[in-house]
Scaffold this active site. Structure first.
Site, short mmCIF file in Angstrom:
data_model
loop_
_atom_site.label_atom_id
_atom_site.label_comp_id
_atom_site.label_asym_id
_atom_site.label_seq_id
_atom_site.Cartn_x
_atom_site.Cartn_y
_atom_site.Cartn_z
N TYR A 145 -9.48 -19.90 21.30
CA TYR A 145 -9.15 -20.04 19.88
C TYR A 145 -9.41 -21.48 19.41
O TYR A 145 -10.15 -21.72 18.46
CB TYR A 145 -7.69 -19.66 19.67
CG TYR A 145 -7.21 -19.66 18.24
CD1 TYR A 145 -7.58 -18.64 17.37
CD2 TYR A 145 -6.35 -20.66 17.77
CE1 TYR A 145 -7.11 -18.62 16.06
CE2 TYR A 145 -5.88 -20.63 16.47
CZ TYR A 145 -6.26 -19.61 15.62
OH TYR A 145 -5.80 -19.59 14.32
N GLN A 209 10.39 -27.73 21.16
CA GLN A 209 9.06 -27.93 20.56
C GLN A 209 9.17 -27.71 19.05
O GLN A 209 10.02 -26.94 18.60
CB GLN A 209 8.02 -26.99 21.19
CG GLN A 209 8.15 -25.51 20.90
CD GLN A 209 9.08 -24.79 21.87
OE1 GLN A 209 10.07 -25.34 22.32
NE2 GLN A 209 8.78 -23.54 22.18
P1 NAD Z 1 -4.47 -11.89 11.01
O1 NAD Z 1 -4.66 -11.53 12.45
O2 NAD Z 1 -3.39 -11.22 10.26
O3 NAD Z 1 -5.82 -11.65 10.21
C1 NAD Z 1 -7.08 -11.78 10.77
C2 NAD Z 1 -7.95 -10.65 10.26
O4 NAD Z 1 -9.27 -10.78 10.83
C3 NAD Z 1 -7.42 -9.28 10.68
O5 NAD Z 1 -7.42 -8.41 9.59
C4 NAD Z 1 -8.39 -8.83 11.75
O6 NAD Z 1 -8.49 -7.43 11.86
C5 NAD Z 1 -9.68 -9.51 11.29
N1 NAD Z 1 -10.65 -9.71 12.36
C6 NAD Z 1 -10.44 -10.21 13.60
N2 NAD Z 1 -11.59 -10.24 14.29
C7 NAD Z 1 -12.56 -9.74 13.46
C8 NAD Z 1 -13.95 -9.51 13.60
N3 NAD Z 1 -14.59 -9.79 14.74
N4 NAD Z 1 -14.63 -9.00 12.55
C9 NAD Z 1 -13.99 -8.69 11.39
N5 NAD Z 1 -12.67 -8.89 11.21
C10 NAD Z 1 -11.96 -9.41 12.23
O7 NAD Z 1 -4.32 -13.46 10.96
P2 NAD Z 1 -3.98 -14.41 9.73
O8 NAD Z 1 -2.69 -15.06 10.02
O9 NAD Z 1 -4.15 -13.70 8.45
O10 NAD Z 1 -5.11 -15.52 9.89
C11 NAD Z 1 -6.28 -15.52 9.07
C12 NAD Z 1 -7.14 -16.73 9.41
O11 NAD Z 1 -6.39 -17.92 9.21
C13 NAD Z 1 -7.61 -16.75 10.87
O12 NAD Z 1 -8.93 -17.24 10.90
C14 NAD Z 1 -6.68 -17.73 11.53
O13 NAD Z 1 -7.26 -18.36 12.63
C15 NAD Z 1 -6.39 -18.71 10.39
N6 NAD Z 1 -5.11 -19.39 10.58
C16 NAD Z 1 -3.92 -18.73 10.36
C17 NAD Z 1 -2.72 -19.38 10.57
C18 NAD Z 1 -1.40 -18.71 10.33
O14 NAD Z 1 -0.35 -19.33 10.57
N7 NAD Z 1 -1.32 -17.51 9.83
C19 NAD Z 1 -2.72 -20.72 11.02
C20 NAD Z 1 -3.93 -21.34 11.26
C21 NAD Z 1 -5.12 -20.69 11.03
N1 UDP Z 2 8.01 -19.05 20.37
C1 UDP Z 2 9.33 -18.82 20.79
N2 UDP Z 2 9.77 -17.53 20.83
C2 UDP Z 2 9.00 -16.48 20.45
C3 UDP Z 2 7.68 -16.73 20.00
C4 UDP Z 2 7.23 -18.04 19.97
O1 UDP Z 2 10.07 -19.76 21.13
O2 UDP Z 2 9.48 -15.35 20.52
C5 UDP Z 2 7.55 -20.45 20.30
C6 UDP Z 2 6.20 -20.71 20.95
O3 UDP Z 2 6.33 -21.00 22.32
C7 UDP Z 2 5.70 -21.91 20.16
C8 UDP Z 2 6.30 -21.71 18.77
O4 UDP Z 2 7.35 -20.76 18.94
O5 UDP Z 2 6.22 -23.09 20.70
C9 UDP Z 2 5.31 -21.17 17.75
O6 UDP Z 2 4.68 -20.05 18.31
P1 UDP Z 2 3.67 -19.14 17.49
O7 UDP Z 2 3.09 -18.16 18.46
O8 UDP Z 2 4.35 -18.62 16.29
O9 UDP Z 2 2.55 -20.14 16.97
P2 UDP Z 2 1.69 -21.31 17.64
O10 UDP Z 2 2.18 -21.58 19.03
O11 UDP Z 2 0.29 -20.80 17.64
O12 UDP Z 2 1.92 -22.45 16.74
#
Ligand code: NAD
Ligand code: UDP
Length: 329
Positions: A145, A209
């Site tokens: 990722y 964290q």
């Molecule tokens: P999500 O998993 O809900 O949405 C991702 C969508 O992409 C899903 O609908 C999934 O089916 C689709 N998808 C995955 N692989 C695909 C492929 N190969 N072809 C077509 N569609 C595909 O996640 P989200 O939280 O909505 O995240 C959306 C974007 O924002 C992602 O790129 C993620 O990396 C980025 N992002 C999200 C967060 C967050 O906190 N939600 C933080 C940082 C970055």
């Molecule tokens: N985490 C936790 N309990 C849970 C799920 C996540 O303590 O049931 C912690 C995880 O280890 C991380 C933080 O929460 O430190 C955020 O995790 P998340 O998967 O939401 O996002 P990311 O690590 O990608 O920021």
């Protein structure tokens, strides 16, 4: 003429909110998704609208469309989802960027790319400004990722420099809100689900964290501000600078739900960043953007949505959805 806007990953958590906002603005929205981590039901209310189209497509395969603007969001975002098939995650990041950039170049379209705070890895600079180059383990379980997102940023900039493509890169910090997948294994959904069901709250590691949580409406305002700006190549951090330990978050969720679940410690997933907080100076100065919804208010709205959602209608997309994997020695 109505602007034709493509949203890849448009059926997902952020994508579905974005599609709705773009429709509200009068744009013609093409939502492309392979439904890996999402359900068509999330966008059901849009399907019959004349200015909305759903395209079932995997962005790792080439596709051509006539569009004026692209938001590239397709990629599983939760550790339990993206670590399930890490090779596919890398392909989605790299080939997804390549195919959407190809479309942007062919159409002269502006392209927004959803990057992430994960490009900073386990940061030793705090809070993280965009100039910080990160501390990523390139061979760890999160690398599919983190490195996938990093190479996608590289490709965006190479298309920008080589072909003049108008790019907008947002580095998104942890975002939460209604219609996030209840079984995405992310901390907010886990804690709310567990608290509402009276189950034990799973704290990974010692719970010290930190993360910074942005409410979804604030984030989507940031996306639109970036796309509307004359020039906002980025990368620009989008997130809420409020910083909380996971223990603080657990206690806040319990307070807001009125739950009395016990907190239990579980092993910390591999390469779990110890701290994360966006420096949003650049977003403030270039976009005039900053989040407005504090954590307790956003959590209340999210808890309300979880309370009114039939969780039995949602299936975890992957077997290991509960959180990130723990490195085996
Ligand atoms: P999500 O998993 O809900 O949405 C991702 C969508 O992409 C899903 O609908 C999934 O089916 C689709 N998808 C995955 N692989 C695909 C492929 N190969 N072809 C077509 N569609 C595909 O996640 P989200 O939280 O909505 O995240 C959306 C974007 O924002 C992602 O790129 C993620 O990396 C980025 N992002 C999200 C967060 C967050 O906190 N939600 C933080 C940082 C970055
Ligand atoms: N985490 C936790 N309990 C849970 C799920 C996540 O303590 O049931 C912690 C995880 O280890 C991380 C933080 O929460 O430190 C955020 O995790 P998340 O998967 O939401 O996002 P990311 O690590 O990608 O920021």
């Amino acid at each position: 003429m109505t602007q034709r806007t493509l949203v890849t990953g448009g059926a997902g958590f952020l994508g579905s909110h974005l599609c709705q906002r773009l429709l509200d603005r009068g744009e013609h929205v093409i939502c492309l998704d392979n439904l890996f981590t999402s359900r068509k039901e999330t966008i059901e209310h849009m399907l019959d609208l004349p200015n909305f189209e759903f395209v079932l497509h995997d962005i790792t395969n080439p596709i051509e469309m006539q569009v004026d603007a692209i938001y590239n969001l397709a990629c599983p975002a939760a550790p339990g989802h993206y670590q399930h098939n890490p090779i596919k995650t890398i392909k989605t990041n790299l080939l997804g960027a390549m195919h959407t950039l190809g479309m942007a170049k062919a159409n002269g379209a502006k392209i927004f790319h959803a990057s992430t705070s994960e490009v900073y890895g386990d940061p030793d600079v705090h809070p993280q400004p965009e100039s910080y180059r990160g501390n990523v383990n390139p061979i760890g379980l999160r690398a599919c990722y983190d490195e996938g997102k990093r190479v996608a940023e590289t490709l965006m900039f190479d298309y920008h420099r080589k072909h003049g493509v108008d790019i907008r890169i947002a580095r998104i910090f942890n975002t939460y809100g209604p219609s996030m997948h209840p079984f995405d294994g992310r901390v907010v959904s886990n804690f709310i689900r567990q608290a509402l069901a009276g189950e034990e709250i799973t704290i990974f590691g010692d719970g010290m964290q930190t993360r910074s949580f942005c409410y979804v409406d604030d984030l989507i305002n940031g996306f639109l501000a970036m796309m509307d700006a004359d020039k906002a190549t980025g990368p620009i951090n989008l997130g809420n600078p409020g910083e909380f330990t996971m223990l603080e978050l657990a206690n806040l969720v319990l307070e807001l739900t009125g739950g009395d679940s016990k907190l239990v410690m579980k092993p910390l997933p591999a390469d779990d960043p110890t701290q994360r907080q966006p420096d949003i100076t650049l977003a403030k100065s270039t976009l005039g953007w900053q989040p407005t919804i504090p954590l307790n208010e956003g959590l209340q709205k999210t808890i309300e949505w979880f309370s009114n959602t039939k969780l039995s209608e949602w299936t975890p997309p992957t077997p290991n959805w509960e959180g990130g994997l723990v490195e085996s020695s």
